[in-house]
Scaffold this motif. Sequence first.
Motif, mmCIF file in Angstrom:
data_model
loop_
_atom_site.group_PDB
_atom_site.id
_atom_site.type_symbol
_atom_site.label_atom_id
_atom_site.label_comp_id
_atom_site.label_asym_id
_atom_site.label_seq_id
_atom_site.Cartn_x
_atom_site.Cartn_y
_atom_site.Cartn_z
ATOM 1 N N LEU A 63 -3.419 0.935 8.006
ATOM 2 C CA LEU A 63 -4.238 0.947 6.788
ATOM 3 C C LEU A 63 -5.527 1.740 6.989
ATOM 4 O O LEU A 63 -5.932 2.511 6.110
ATOM 5 C CB LEU A 63 -4.538 -0.474 6.328
ATOM 6 N N ASN A 72 -8.291 3.307 -1.584
ATOM 7 C CA ASN A 72 -7.623 2.176 -2.237
ATOM 8 C C ASN A 72 -6.173 2.014 -1.789
ATOM 9 O O ASN A 72 -5.248 1.938 -2.592
ATOM 10 C CB ASN A 72 -7.698 2.320 -3.767
ATOM 11 N N ARG A 74 -3.009 0.067 -0.339
ATOM 12 C CA ARG A 74 -2.470 -1.302 -0.322
ATOM 13 C C ARG A 74 -1.031 -1.246 0.184
ATOM 14 O O ARG A 74 -0.249 -0.416 -0.257
ATOM 15 C CB ARG A 74 -2.478 -1.901 -1.719
ATOM 16 N N LEU A 155 2.924 2.562 1.487
ATOM 17 C CA LEU A 155 1.587 2.168 1.061
ATOM 18 C C LEU A 155 1.302 2.766 -0.310
ATOM 19 O O LEU A 155 1.512 3.964 -0.521
ATOM 20 C CB LEU A 155 0.534 2.681 2.056
ATOM 21 N N TYR A 156 0.834 1.949 -1.211
ATOM 22 C CA TYR A 156 0.435 2.422 -2.533
ATOM 23 C C TYR A 156 -1.014 2.874 -2.458
ATOM 24 O O TYR A 156 -1.827 2.256 -1.786
ATOM 25 C CB TYR A 156 0.583 1.297 -3.556
ATOM 26 N N TYR A 157 -1.334 3.948 -3.149
ATOM 27 C CA TYR A 157 -2.738 4.320 -3.291
ATOM 28 C C TYR A 157 -3.047 4.552 -4.760
ATOM 29 O O TYR A 157 -2.231 5.014 -5.528
ATOM 30 C CB TYR A 157 -3.105 5.531 -2.440
ATOM 31 N N ASP A 162 -5.995 -5.754 -9.437
ATOM 32 C CA ASP A 162 -5.013 -6.603 -8.755
ATOM 33 C C ASP A 162 -3.818 -6.893 -9.660
ATOM 34 O O ASP A 162 -2.679 -6.916 -9.199
ATOM 35 C CB ASP A 162 -5.656 -7.921 -8.305
ATOM 36 N N PHE A 165 -1.662 -3.837 -9.759
ATOM 37 C CA PHE A 165 -0.941 -3.695 -8.497
ATOM 38 C C PHE A 165 0.217 -4.690 -8.430
ATOM 39 O O PHE A 165 1.303 -4.359 -7.947
ATOM 40 C CB PHE A 165 -1.874 -3.881 -7.297
#
Length: 183
Positions: A63, A72, A74, A155-157, A162, A165
């Motif tokens: 990360l 950002n 996640r 990984l999502y950016y 929230d 997401f």
Amino acid sequence: MKKYKFTGHTEDMKKTIYDIVATVIKLDTHDLFLTGADTTMFSKKGRYLFKLPEFKELSDFVLESAKEHHDNIRPVVAWANIYPKGSYIRPHNHVVPFKTMLSVVYYLQGNGCLHFENGLENIEEGSVVIFEGVTMHWTEPHEGSDDRIIVGFDLYYGDISDEEFQAVLTEHEKYIPTLDFSA
């Protein structure tokens, strides 16, 4: 594409992760992209390895390294693949269902050639490779006598709430095969 050397790659850590991966794979296998390999790729029990305490140091490293690519970040999913001699991954990418994705591969055990649509990279054990999820990639058949083992992450950016997401994760679930290994 960028390579990093995972500073936490030690024999003790390698053994701990190997034991977990081998246990999960023994319980829960299928071969979505592979020929002759055992994998936990996108399986029920193996897709959230990043949540296990034994993976914390690796997950934190991934990360933090990914922040060099985008803000950002996640985690969406993490899995492990074990490649016996002769096994490989076919060409694929990680855009389903969204394009704002980084893909990561950590070579826990063994070396290999990771092909990309614009070239290939020789990857050494202990290396972490981060690339855009839209990039087509694949491997050569594994020639080593010991299994090659990787841990992969998607990984999502993006700058989303929230709740947004969570909607991304729900959408992602639609693309993961529903496997029932309870029998």
